[in-house]
Design an enzyme around this catalytic site. Structure first.
Site, short mmCIF file in Angstrom:
data_model
loop_
_atom_site.label_atom_id
_atom_site.label_comp_id
_atom_site.label_asym_id
_atom_site.label_seq_id
_atom_site.Cartn_x
_atom_site.Cartn_y
_atom_site.Cartn_z
CG ASP A 1 3.71 60.03 -10.40
OD1 ASP A 1 4.29 59.02 -9.99
OD2 ASP A 1 3.64 61.07 -9.71
CB VAL B 1 1.22 69.50 -9.78
CG1 VAL B 1 2.68 69.94 -9.73
CG2 VAL B 1 1.07 68.31 -10.72
CG ASP C 1 -7.99 64.50 -7.22
OD1 ASP C 1 -7.17 63.97 -7.99
OD2 ASP C 1 -8.54 63.88 -6.28
P1 5GP Z 1 0.82 57.09 -12.85
O1 5GP Z 1 0.03 55.85 -13.15
O2 5GP Z 1 1.56 57.64 -14.05
O3 5GP Z 1 1.70 56.95 -11.62
O4 5GP Z 1 -0.22 58.20 -12.41
C1 5GP Z 1 -1.18 58.61 -13.24
C2 5GP Z 1 -2.30 59.33 -12.53
O5 5GP Z 1 -1.99 59.63 -11.16
C3 5GP Z 1 -2.53 60.65 -13.19
O6 5GP Z 1 -3.45 60.54 -14.25
C4 5GP Z 1 -3.09 61.48 -12.06
O7 5GP Z 1 -4.47 61.28 -11.95
C5 5GP Z 1 -2.40 60.93 -10.84
N1 5GP Z 1 -1.22 61.74 -10.51
C6 5GP Z 1 0.08 61.52 -10.80
N2 5GP Z 1 0.87 62.50 -10.36
C7 5GP Z 1 0.05 63.39 -9.76
C8 5GP Z 1 0.26 64.67 -9.13
O8 5GP Z 1 1.37 65.22 -8.99
N3 5GP Z 1 -0.87 65.30 -8.67
C9 5GP Z 1 -2.11 64.77 -8.78
N4 5GP Z 1 -3.12 65.49 -8.29
N5 5GP Z 1 -2.36 63.59 -9.38
C10 5GP Z 1 -1.28 62.92 -9.87
#
Ligand code: 5GP
Length: 182
Positions: free
Chosen positions: A108, A158, A164
């Site tokens: 993300d 999602v 989750d």
């Molecule tokens: P980042 O550090 O890239 O912002 O986020 C990584 C983590 O956030 C992912 O491994 C996941 O656990 C959670 N995450 C990011 N986007 C989503 C999403 O759309 N849905 C869910 N359920 N978790 C997300």
């Protein structure tokens, strides 16, 4: 409510990527890795908890020798990225001189992987690669490239297949996205 929808807590989600497509995407990522890392014996490190299904399915698509480990981090609170990452478990065993593939369910903001890449680089691996089933290019703030990507998706929330919403929904076989209520 149709069979294509699921309600978790207070939110309704509709099917976005079904189990068959997840399998095809996983096979595509496995093929990319086998071609790029031919002759290596990489250590795959799944980022807990979300990547648990993807990393185990990914490894079952690989014919190359490989090892599996896990690392725990958390950066999400409900449906929002908290913007900071906490390392929950120290990684056991050395990665020095090894080819490592960090495996995420979804990238993300990219801050989770960035934190792990910066920390693990200190252990002097031979190569540090990244793989994710899903990638949100519009949300990405990282200063690195995700090496192996299953599918790019819009900036929607999602759930399912490891992902989750406030603790539940990880066991859904398909991936669902938040239904717009306009
Ligand atoms: P980042 O550090 O890239 O912002 O986020 C990584 C983590 O956030 C992912 O491994 C996941 O656990 C959670 N995450 C990011 N986007 C989503 C999403 O759309 N849905 C869910 N359920 N978790 C997300």
């Amino acid at each position: 409510m149709s069979g294509n929808e699921v309600t978790l807590h207070d939110k309704t989600f509709s099917v976005f990527i079904n189990a068959e497509e997840i399998k095809v995407l996983t096979q595509k990522v496995a093929a990319q890795i086998e071609s790029d890392l031919a002759g290596e014996c990489p250590i795959f490190i799944g980022v807990l908890n979300g990547a648990v299904f993807f990393v185990t399915d990914l490894l079952r698509e690989l014919k190359m020798d490989c090892e599996l480990g896990f690392i725990g981090v958390s950066s999400y609170d409900g449906m929002k990225s908290k913007g900071k990452v906490t390392l929950n478990l120290p990684l056991e065993g050395g990665i020095s001189g090894r080819t490592v593939v960090l495996v995420e369910d979804i990238v993300d903001s990219g801050l989770t992987l960035q934190f792990l890449l910066e920390n693990m680089d200190e252990a002097k691996p031979k190569a540090l690669k990244t793989a994710a089933l899903l990638y949100k290019p519009d949300a990405f703030k990282g200063n690195y490239k995700v090496d192996y990507i299953g599918k790019e998706i819009p900036n929607d929330f999602v759930v399912g297949y490891g992902l989750d919403y406030n603790g539940i929904g990880r066991n859904l076989k398909d991936i669902y996205k938040l239904k717009q209520t306009t």
